[in-house]
Structure formats: C-alpha cells, structure tokens
Design a protein around this motif. Structure first.
Motif, PDB file in Angstrom:
ATOM      1  N   PRO A  11       0.831  -1.209   0.000  1.00 25.75           N
ATOM      2  CA  PRO A  11       0.000   0.000   0.000  1.00 25.75           C
ATOM      3  C   PRO A  11       0.864   1.257   0.000  1.00 25.75           C
ATOM      4  O   PRO A  11       2.053   1.202   0.291  1.00 25.75           O
ATOM      5  CB  PRO A  11      -0.774  -0.125   1.313  1.00 25.75           C
ATOM      6  N   TYR A  12       0.261   2.364  -0.325  1.00 27.83           N
ATOM      7  CA  TYR A  12       0.923   3.664  -0.260  1.00 27.83           C
ATOM      8  C   TYR A  12       2.132   3.776  -1.180  1.00 27.83           C
ATOM      9  O   TYR A  12       3.093   4.472  -0.887  1.00 27.83           O
ATOM     10  CB  TYR A  12       1.342   4.001   1.189  1.00 27.83           C
ATOM     11  N   GLU A  13       2.107   3.056  -2.299  1.00 24.21           N
ATOM     12  CA  GLU A  13       3.225   3.117  -3.246  1.00 24.21           C
ATOM     13  C   GLU A  13       2.826   3.825  -4.539  1.00 24.21           C
ATOM     14  O   GLU A  13       3.314   3.482  -5.605  1.00 24.21           O
ATOM     15  CB  GLU A  13       3.731   1.700  -3.557  1.00 24.21           C
ATOM     16  N   GLY A  14       1.900   4.750  -4.448  1.00 21.52           N
ATOM     17  CA  GLY A  14       1.496   5.511  -5.627  1.00 21.52           C
ATOM     18  C   GLY A  14       0.405   4.842  -6.443  1.00 21.52           C
ATOM     19  O   GLY A  14       0.053   5.307  -7.515  1.00 21.52           O
ATOM     20  N   SER A  15      -0.149   3.766  -5.939  1.00 21.04           N
ATOM     21  CA  SER A  15      -1.225   3.059  -6.620  1.00 21.04           C
ATOM     22  C   SER A  15      -2.464   3.086  -5.728  1.00 21.04           C
ATOM     23  O   SER A  15      -2.358   3.102  -4.501  1.00 21.04           O
ATOM     24  CB  SER A  15      -0.809   1.606  -6.875  1.00 21.04           C
ATOM     25  N   THR A  47      -2.111  -3.465   8.188  1.00 22.92           N
ATOM     26  CA  THR A  47      -2.665  -4.038   9.417  1.00 22.92           C
ATOM     27  C   THR A  47      -1.892  -3.598  10.652  1.00 22.92           C
ATOM     28  O   THR A  47      -2.232  -3.973  11.762  1.00 22.92           O
ATOM     29  CB  THR A  47      -2.683  -5.581   9.348  1.00 22.92           C
ATOM     30  N   LYS A  48      -0.887  -2.782  10.454  1.00 22.79           N
ATOM     31  CA  LYS A  48      -0.034  -2.296  11.543  1.00 22.79           C
ATOM     32  C   LYS A  48      -0.542  -0.929  12.018  1.00 22.79           C
ATOM     33  O   LYS A  48      -0.838  -0.050  11.203  1.00 22.79           O
ATOM     34  CB  LYS A  48       1.404  -2.178  11.038  1.00 22.79           C
ATOM     35  N   SER A  49      -0.643  -0.753  13.309  1.00 26.91           N
ATOM     36  CA  SER A  49      -1.043   0.542  13.867  1.00 26.91           C
ATOM     37  C   SER A  49      -0.104   1.642  13.389  1.00 26.91           C
ATOM     38  O   SER A  49       1.106   1.450  13.351  1.00 26.91           O
ATOM     39  CB  SER A  49      -1.014   0.489  15.391  1.00 26.91           C
ATOM     40  N   GLY A  50      -0.682   2.775  13.013  1.00 27.64           N
ATOM     41  CA  GLY A  50       0.122   3.915  12.600  1.00 27.64           C
ATOM     42  C   GLY A  50       0.825   3.746  11.274  1.00 27.64           C
ATOM     43  O   GLY A  50       1.844   4.377  11.032  1.00 27.64           O
ATOM     44  N   SER A  51       0.275   2.926  10.391  1.00 25.11           N
ATOM     45  CA  SER A  51       0.959   2.651   9.116  1.00 25.11           C
ATOM     46  C   SER A  51       0.736   3.713   8.047  1.00 25.11           C
ATOM     47  O   SER A  51       1.453   3.734   7.060  1.00 25.11           O
ATOM     48  CB  SER A  51       0.521   1.291   8.565  1.00 25.11           C
ATOM     49  N   LYS A  52      -0.229   4.601   8.241  1.00 20.76           N
ATOM     50  CA  LYS A  52      -0.509   5.618   7.226  1.00 20.76           C
ATOM     51  C   LYS A  52       0.628   6.642   7.195  1.00 20.76           C
ATOM     52  O   LYS A  52       0.883   7.326   8.181  1.00 20.76           O
ATOM     53  CB  LYS A  52      -1.824   6.329   7.537  1.00 20.76           C
ATOM     54  N   PRO A  53       1.309   6.726   6.058  1.00 23.41           N
ATOM     55  CA  PRO A  53       2.391   7.716   5.938  1.00 23.41           C
ATOM     56  C   PRO A  53       1.843   9.151   5.960  1.00 23.41           C
ATOM     57  O   PRO A  53       0.705   9.403   5.566  1.00 23.41           O
ATOM     58  CB  PRO A  53       3.014   7.419   4.568  1.00 23.41           C
ATOM     59  N   GLU A  54       2.654  10.053   6.430  1.00 32.72           N
ATOM     60  CA  GLU A  54       2.292  11.471   6.454  1.00 32.72           C
ATOM     61  C   GLU A  54       1.976  11.949   5.035  1.00 32.72           C
ATOM     62  O   GLU A  54       2.668  11.609   4.083  1.00 32.72           O
ATOM     63  CB  GLU A  54       3.479  12.276   7.020  1.00 32.72           C
ATOM     64  N   GLY A  55       0.919  12.691   4.891  1.00 26.70           N
ATOM     65  CA  GLY A  55       0.580  13.295   3.605  1.00 26.70           C
ATOM     66  C   GLY A  55      -0.350  12.473   2.729  1.00 26.70           C
ATOM     67  O   GLY A  55      -0.768  12.939   1.678  1.00 26.70           O
ATOM     68  N   PHE A  56      -0.684  11.265   3.130  1.00 25.97           N
ATOM     69  CA  PHE A  56      -1.607  10.460   2.334  1.00 25.97           C
ATOM     70  C   PHE A  56      -3.035  10.740   2.771  1.00 25.97           C
ATOM     71  O   PHE A  56      -3.324  10.859   3.962  1.00 25.97           O
ATOM     72  CB  PHE A  56      -1.298   8.963   2.461  1.00 25.97           C
TER      73      PHE A  56
END
Length: 116
Positions: A11-15, A47-56
C-alpha cells in the motif's frame, strides 16, 4: 454472493489498488454480499497501527477496520507479518492472524475470489 478479496500489493506506493479493493468491499457489503478479506505479502503493512504515511489522504488500516465493523471477515497471513517484522502488539486487531489453510478454506467456500 460470497466474495473473497485477497490483498497482496504494497500500500501507499502511488497506486490506488488497495484503496479500490477496500472501496469494493464496502460497496459489496452495502449491497448485501458476504465479504472475506485475506491480507498477505506486502499488503500486511496496512494491518499495523500507525501505518498511514504522512501526507496520504486515506488511512487504509482505518478503512479495513471500517469494513470489518460492517460485516467483513478479515484474516492475515501470519508468515507474512513475521517476515515483515510486525509484532502482535502492533496489529490493528490481534485476532486477524491466520494461516494458508484459512486462505484455502475461504477460497473453496467463495463464489468469487479476486486479488488486488
């Protein structure tokens, strides 16, 4: 219909693949379908807590929890979380870890299985 969605892409790889899979799960549940989601490979990062990168814009972990609240069943590959170094205390839900046998069973029981 009984649907199985298999999430395996990072996830979060530009797709938007994972985001769209979770949107599909939410829509299917809203239409009365049964939805199982098996998370494996690099997708276990959500599935990991806090996995959302900043700016997404979207928090995919929160979306996963939301579809679970709406009735989706969630399982994730224990081997994959171990390979990625995710500890049980870091998971959004400690009851999600499962095995390849669980994936095989869900696949056999499903009317449709889709991979993302």
């Amino acid at each position: 219909m009984k649907m199985l969605l298999i999430l395996s892409q990072k996830p979060y790889e530009g797709s938007d693949v994972t985001w769209n899979a979770l949107r599909m799960a939410d829509t299917a549940l809203g239409m009365g379908h049964s939805v199982n989601i098996f998370v494996m490979n690099d997708a276990v990062d959500i599935t990991k807590s806090g996995s959302k990168p900043e700016g997404f814009e979207f928090d995919l972990g929160a979306m996963l929890q939301d579809v679970e609240k709406k009735g989706a069943q969630i399982k994730l590959c224990t081997t994959c979380i171990n390979r990625c170094g995710i500890a049980k205390g870091q998971l959004l839900n400690a009851s999600w870890p499962a095995s390849m046998k669980d994936l095989v069973q869900w696949t056999a029981e499903s009317d449709k299985a889709l991979t993302f």
